[in-house]
Design a protein around this motif. Structure first.
Motif, PDB file in Angstrom:
ATOM      1  N   SER A   1       1.355  12.986  -1.357  1.00 20.51           N
ATOM      2  CA  SER A   1       1.657  12.169  -2.645  1.00 20.51           C
ATOM      3  C   SER A   1       0.787  12.940  -3.734  1.00 20.51           C
ATOM      4  O   SER A   1      -0.329  13.635  -3.330  1.00 20.51           O
ATOM      5  CB  SER A   1       0.895  10.997  -2.768  1.00 20.51           C
ATOM      6  N   GLY A   2       1.083  12.565  -4.840  1.00 23.16           N
ATOM      7  CA  GLY A   2       0.514  13.548  -6.076  1.00 23.16           C
ATOM      8  C   GLY A   2      -0.881  12.856  -6.483  1.00 23.16           C
ATOM      9  O   GLY A   2      -1.723  13.572  -6.742  1.00 23.16           O
ATOM     10  N   GLU A   3      -1.134  11.414  -6.138  1.00 21.09           N
ATOM     11  CA  GLU A   3      -2.646  10.870  -6.100  1.00 21.09           C
ATOM     12  C   GLU A   3      -3.432  11.771  -5.133  1.00 21.09           C
ATOM     13  O   GLU A   3      -4.629  12.020  -5.647  1.00 21.09           O
ATOM     14  CB  GLU A   3      -2.548   9.666  -5.718  1.00 21.09           C
TER      15      GLU A   3
ATOM     16  N   ASN B   1     -10.852  -3.673  -2.614  1.00 24.11           N
ATOM     17  CA  ASN B   1     -10.772  -4.183  -4.028  1.00 24.11           C
ATOM     18  C   ASN B   1      -9.853  -5.281  -4.313  1.00 24.11           C
ATOM     19  O   ASN B   1      -9.921  -6.352  -4.875  1.00 24.11           O
ATOM     20  CB  ASN B   1     -10.832  -3.189  -5.235  1.00 24.11           C
ATOM     21  N   THR B   2      -8.609  -4.602  -3.925  1.00 18.02           N
ATOM     22  CA  THR B   2      -7.421  -5.605  -4.221  1.00 18.02           C
ATOM     23  C   THR B   2      -7.368  -6.891  -3.075  1.00 18.02           C
ATOM     24  O   THR B   2      -7.188  -7.923  -3.450  1.00 18.02           O
ATOM     25  CB  THR B   2      -6.141  -4.973  -3.674  1.00 18.02           C
TER      26      THR B   2
ATOM     27  N   ILE C   1       0.927  -0.957   0.015  1.00 24.06           N
ATOM     28  CA  ILE C   1       0.039   0.199   0.068  1.00 24.06           C
ATOM     29  C   ILE C   1       0.794   1.157   0.020  1.00 24.06           C
ATOM     30  O   ILE C   1       1.801   1.266   0.974  1.00 24.06           O
ATOM     31  CB  ILE C   1      -0.832   0.025   1.183  1.00 24.06           C
ATOM     32  N   GLY C   2       0.720   2.064  -0.921  1.00 22.00           N
ATOM     33  CA  GLY C   2       1.575   3.337  -1.090  1.00 22.00           C
ATOM     34  C   GLY C   2       1.549   4.278   0.112  1.00 22.00           C
ATOM     35  O   GLY C   2       2.595   4.932   0.635  1.00 22.00           O
TER      36      GLY C   2
ATOM     37  N   ASN D   1       5.858  13.208  -8.083  1.00 20.29           N
ATOM     38  CA  ASN D   1       5.474  12.459  -6.972  1.00 20.29           C
ATOM     39  C   ASN D   1       4.654  12.819  -5.698  1.00 20.29           C
ATOM     40  O   ASN D   1       4.209  12.149  -4.921  1.00 20.29           O
ATOM     41  CB  ASN D   1       6.929  11.871  -6.190  1.00 20.29           C
TER      42      ASN D   1
ATOM     43  N   TYR E   1      -5.028  14.651 -12.386  1.00 20.41           N
ATOM     44  CA  TYR E   1      -3.865  13.694 -12.024  1.00 20.41           C
ATOM     45  C   TYR E   1      -3.033  13.799 -13.338  1.00 20.41           C
ATOM     46  O   TYR E   1      -1.694  13.692 -13.186  1.00 20.41           O
ATOM     47  CB  TYR E   1      -4.331  12.421 -12.029  1.00 20.41           C
TER      48      TYR E   1
ATOM     49  N   LEU F   1      -9.275  12.828 -13.435  1.00 12.30           N
ATOM     50  CA  LEU F   1      -8.228  12.131 -14.552  1.00 12.30           C
ATOM     51  C   LEU F   1      -7.503  13.535 -14.972  1.00 12.30           C
ATOM     52  O   LEU F   1      -6.225  13.510 -14.979  1.00 12.30           O
ATOM     53  CB  LEU F   1      -8.984  11.677 -15.503  1.00 12.30           C
TER      54      LEU F   1
ATOM     55  N   ILE G   1      -7.502   7.058  -9.797  1.00 13.42           N
ATOM     56  CA  ILE G   1      -6.208   7.618  -9.842  1.00 13.42           C
ATOM     57  C   ILE G   1      -5.019   7.089  -9.029  1.00 13.42           C
ATOM     58  O   ILE G   1      -3.933   7.683  -8.854  1.00 13.42           O
ATOM     59  CB  ILE G   1      -6.123   9.270 -10.109  1.00 13.42           C
ATOM     60  N   GLY G   2      -5.375   5.944  -8.407  1.00 10.90           N
ATOM     61  CA  GLY G   2      -4.411   5.092  -7.882  1.00 10.90           C
ATOM     62  C   GLY G   2      -4.168   5.766  -6.286  1.00 10.90           C
ATOM     63  O   GLY G   2      -3.183   5.434  -5.725  1.00 10.90           O
TER      64      GLY G   2
ATOM     65  N   VAL H   1      -9.922   5.310  -6.741  1.00  8.95           N
ATOM     66  CA  VAL H   1      -9.510   4.165  -7.458  1.00  8.95           C
ATOM     67  C   VAL H   1      -8.985   4.256  -8.892  1.00  8.95           C
ATOM     68  O   VAL H   1      -8.068   3.864  -9.373  1.00  8.95           O
ATOM     69  CB  VAL H   1     -10.654   2.947  -7.385  1.00  8.95           C
TER      70      VAL H   1
ATOM     71  N   LEU I   1       1.006  14.660 -13.050  1.00 10.25           N
ATOM     72  CA  LEU I   1       1.880  13.772 -13.555  1.00 10.25           C
ATOM     73  C   LEU I   1       2.912  14.650 -14.498  1.00 10.25           C
ATOM     74  O   LEU I   1       4.184  14.216 -14.867  1.00 10.25           O
ATOM     75  CB  LEU I   1       1.327  12.602 -14.433  1.00 10.25           C
TER      76      LEU I   1
END
Lengths: 339, 403
Positions: free
Chosen positions: B269-271, B360-361, B78-79, B180, B156, B153, B350-351, B348, B160
């Motif tokens: 984080s960027g997410e 889900n995982t 997990i990030g 990042n 994000y 999106l 964009i991570g 979910v 990026l």
């Protein structure tokens, strides 16, 4: 008396006929025959395995493996419906019966076979997890990736393999997990991740798709896991399992004997016992599986042998056959005898 | 019902004489009971059918069921995690908790930002300044017309597009921006800081008490005793003395650029940044409209009356209009907050590892889809009910007290 005998004979014929009809004994095969087409769960987004071409026709190793099964059961490789699934919904699609089988570059693992109510019928691709990095990073080995950010698709066996690898080598990493494949690849291309990890076949396909920019990406030599990819069917329907598995074996046996899509009709005149059994000329192999004796002939005539499928779908992406060669050619692809 | 109606035929003794219930279709009471039994039966039967059907199908398909998997070692990376997490040791249960915390983190920050931005834009769009009000109206129209997923999106992709980590921009000493995310220096936390913070919190409580006392004295005598000397002493002097007493430790943990990441410091984080920007911009447009409608709902006579008393416009807004507008604003605002909580699940795409992404995982690795979905539903239900309860309580508190 004669009349009675004739009547008894007719009744007996009827009885055996219904017995022959019910002989498949497989709810899945019966449903496929009744429906007139095979529902095959594929990725639909994965070069080499299943990706629609410019005409909208599904191309790839998984797609052709499914077509062979449609040809074996229904006699026509075109009687097939490809249902795209994601890494997240694929098992549910199989469990709920939305698809008859999954050919979705899915790794055969114990937990999946034990927990999911499904089992693996074939391995049409022996793969392994690899890492793709930008050439500008000047990384030579995965062991130099301590502290790196890794782009991985969630819910895959890659995810677990990467975690295990870094743990074994006492290295740290930050995962970026994005479900949508193109978003995930975008994150890698933009430099959000230092490396993109998935099955090395997937990495080779992705690198190939970059066209002239392919040289900017390097596939690291480390293969960190075994990823046998193959067909997955529901448990509890052994007859269907048999036909999926033996259709795959039939394409291997055909390659072993040099029978191709082009020369399969000549093989009908062969005197070699195993070829004759494969072609349905003797041995009633099809009947034993609950399908037509011409099942393997149909599959090879319409989709070719295993090697042809590989050359058609995988070779263009520059992926060497390697361990996916036949056993007598130094590879792992091995079929039990057809007798 | 009958207590509020004024029709004497229904409530007074002049109504029809009461009868006991007849076991007849003509008796409305009897009919009502039968209907209720039928409806409860249909609902109960449907639930029973769904449960029995699912159980039978699961058994037939030999799919393992139950929640034992929560105790198994997770193995999934997990990030971002607010509590310590190591996939090789920790269980799915802990991964689940991390998912809840990540969702709560985004929800809480999102709700606060949506409230501030929405209130500002809503008030400003009613401003007499033509340019400002047009700008705010345009903002609302654009932001709420774009689907939220597209927002996410888009932002994000913007994130990026920032420079990669090795070329991170240092905007302030120690603050690095890259795709990042944002790296910031963190204070190296010592016991001195904990004690000083504790003193500050105690000071806050003391000042609060003193202010109430001051108000009480002012109401009684008209003189308001000074509170600020106490405030300075309790909020600044005492914590500072405690901090100095511990030797005045002050050391910033600066992020240092390594080969693949920054070592030390704190990170966003960027997410998460992309998710927050998307959520806040989208929902603040709705919040702005709610605030605007609330303020417009206060009759203009209130403004004029307050103006006649000689109050400034900002004071009128703060003391007279907003308190009345809040009664209109709160109920729809509750829906907006619920929207922020639930829409954070689009993370979910964009991570960002929110609850849905992690579960889900989990359900993919364990195959326990029904359990996983049940967990997600349970958590969102709890969060939503908590927000609703709080907002209902707040709504009741500010409701117009009718005398």
């Amino acid at each position: 008396m004669n009349r009675l005998f004739a009547g008894a004979l007719a009744a007996g014929a009827l009885l055996t006929a219904t017995a022959a009809l019910a002989q498949t004994g497989s709810a899945t095969i019966d449903a496929i025959v009744k429906r007139g087409e095979l529902n095959c769960g594929v990725a639909g987004t994965s070069p080499m395995f299943s990706l629609p071409d410019s005409q909208g026709v599904m191309r790839g190793l998984d797609a052709d493996s499914c077509r062979a099964i449609a040809a074996a059961i229904l006699g026509d490789a075109k009687k097939i419906k490809f249902i795209p699934t994601t890494t997240q919904n694929r098992f549910t699609a199989l469990q709920s019966g939305e698809v008859d089988l999954l050919y979705r570059s899915t790794t055969w693992t114990l937990a999946r076979e034990g927990n999911l109510g499904a089992m693996f019928a074939s391995v049409n691709f022996y793969d392994g997890t690899g890492f793709l990095v930008k050439a500008s990073l000047k990384v030579k080995s995965a062991k130099e990736l301590d502290g790196a950010t890794v782009c991985v698709a969630p819910g895959t066996s890659t995810e677990l393999a990467v975690a295990d690898y870094f743990r074994v080598h006492k290295m740290k990493f930050t995962p970026v997990l994005i479900q949508d494949l193109s978003e995930l690849q975008n994150a890698y291309l933009s430099g959000r991740c230092d490396t993109y990890s998935t099955d090395s076949s997937g990495l080779a396909g992705f690198r190939f798709q970059q066209g002239p920019k392919a040289v900017e990406h390097v596939l690291l030599p480390d293969i960190i896991s075994k990823e046998p990819l193959g067909a997955m069917v529901r448990k509890g329907d052994d007859k269907f399992f048999d036909i999926v598995r033996w259709t795959y074996f039939a394409t291997l046996i055909a390659e072993e004997h040099g029978i191709t899509q082009a020369n399969v009709d000549e093989a009908l005149k062969s005197t070699v016992p195993e070829i004759r059994r494969l072609m349905g000329l003797e041995g009633d192999m099809g009947k034993a599986l609950g399908v037509d004796n011409k099942w393997a002939y149909n599959a090879i005539k319409q989709t070719g042998n295993f090697g042809e499928g590989w050359d058609r779908n995988v070779t263009p992406y520059g992926m060497p056959r390697g361990i996916n060669n036949l056993w007598n050619n130094g590879g792992l692809q091995y079929a039990p005898p057809m007798r | 019902m009958s207590s509020t109606t004024s029709d004497p035929r229904l409530s007074s003794s002049r109504g029809a004489p009461r009868k006991g219930m007849q076991l007849s279709w003509a008796d409305p009471k009897f009919r009502a009971i039968i209907w209720q039994i039928v409806i409860v039966g249909i609902i109960g039967g449907t639930i029973w059918y769904l449960v029995a059907n699912t159980t039978a199908n699961l058994a037939q398909r030999r799919i393992a069921t139950g929640f034992e998997f929560m105790g198994r070692t997770a193995g999934i990376p997990i990030g971002e995690h607010l509590i310590a997490y190591d996939p090789s040791i920790n269980t799915y249960g802990r991964a689940f908790v991390i998912g809840i915390l990540n969702t709560l983190q985004v929800t809480v920050i999102g709700v606060v930002l949506v409230t501030f931005l929405g209130t500002f834009v809503g008030i400003a769009s009613l401003s007499g300044n033509w340019l400002l009000s047009r700008l705010c109206r345009t903002y609302v129209e654009i932001m709420r017309d774009i689907p939220l997923l597209l927002h996410l999106l888009f932002w994000y992709t913007m994130v990026l597009g920032l420079p990669i980590l090795r070329e991170a921009i240092e905007v302030l000493p120690g603050v690095h921006i890259s795709n990042n995310g944002v790296k910031v220096p963190l204070l190296d936390w010592q016991p001195a800081h904990s004690w000083a913070s504790l003193a500050f919190i105690v000071g806050l409580v003391l000042v609060g008490i003193a202010r109430r006392r001051a108000t009480r004295i002012q109401n009684a005598t008209g003189d308001r005793p000074k509170v600020w000397p106490l405030a300075i002493a309790a909020l600044i002097l005492v914590p500072a003395i405690i901090w100095l007493g511990f030797g005045a430790p002050f050391h910033m943990d600066m992020p240092v650029k390594g080969r693949f990441r920054f070592e030390g410091g704190g990170a966003v984080s960027g997410e998460m940044i992309a998710l927050l920007i998307g959520l806040v911009l989208y929902h603040s447009a709705y919040a702005a409209e709610i605030v605007r409608s609330g303020i417009t709902s206060v009759v203009s006579g209130q403004w004029e009356a307050a103006g006649a008393l000689g109050l400034h416009r900002p004071t009128v807004l703060r003391k007279i209009v907003l308190p009345q507008a809040l009664r209109v604003i709160i109920p729809p605002m509750t829906s907006t907050y619920l929207g922020v909580a639930k829409n954070s699940s689009l993370a979910v795409a964009i991570g960002y590892p929110d609850l849905v992404a992690i579960v889900n995982t989990m359900l993919n690795q364990t195959g326990q889809a029904i359990e996983g979905i049940a967990l997600i539903m349970g958590v969102y239900l709890t969060i939503s009910l908590a927000i609703s309860l709080f907002m209902n309580w707040y709504n009741a508190r500010i409701a117009l007290v009718e005398r």
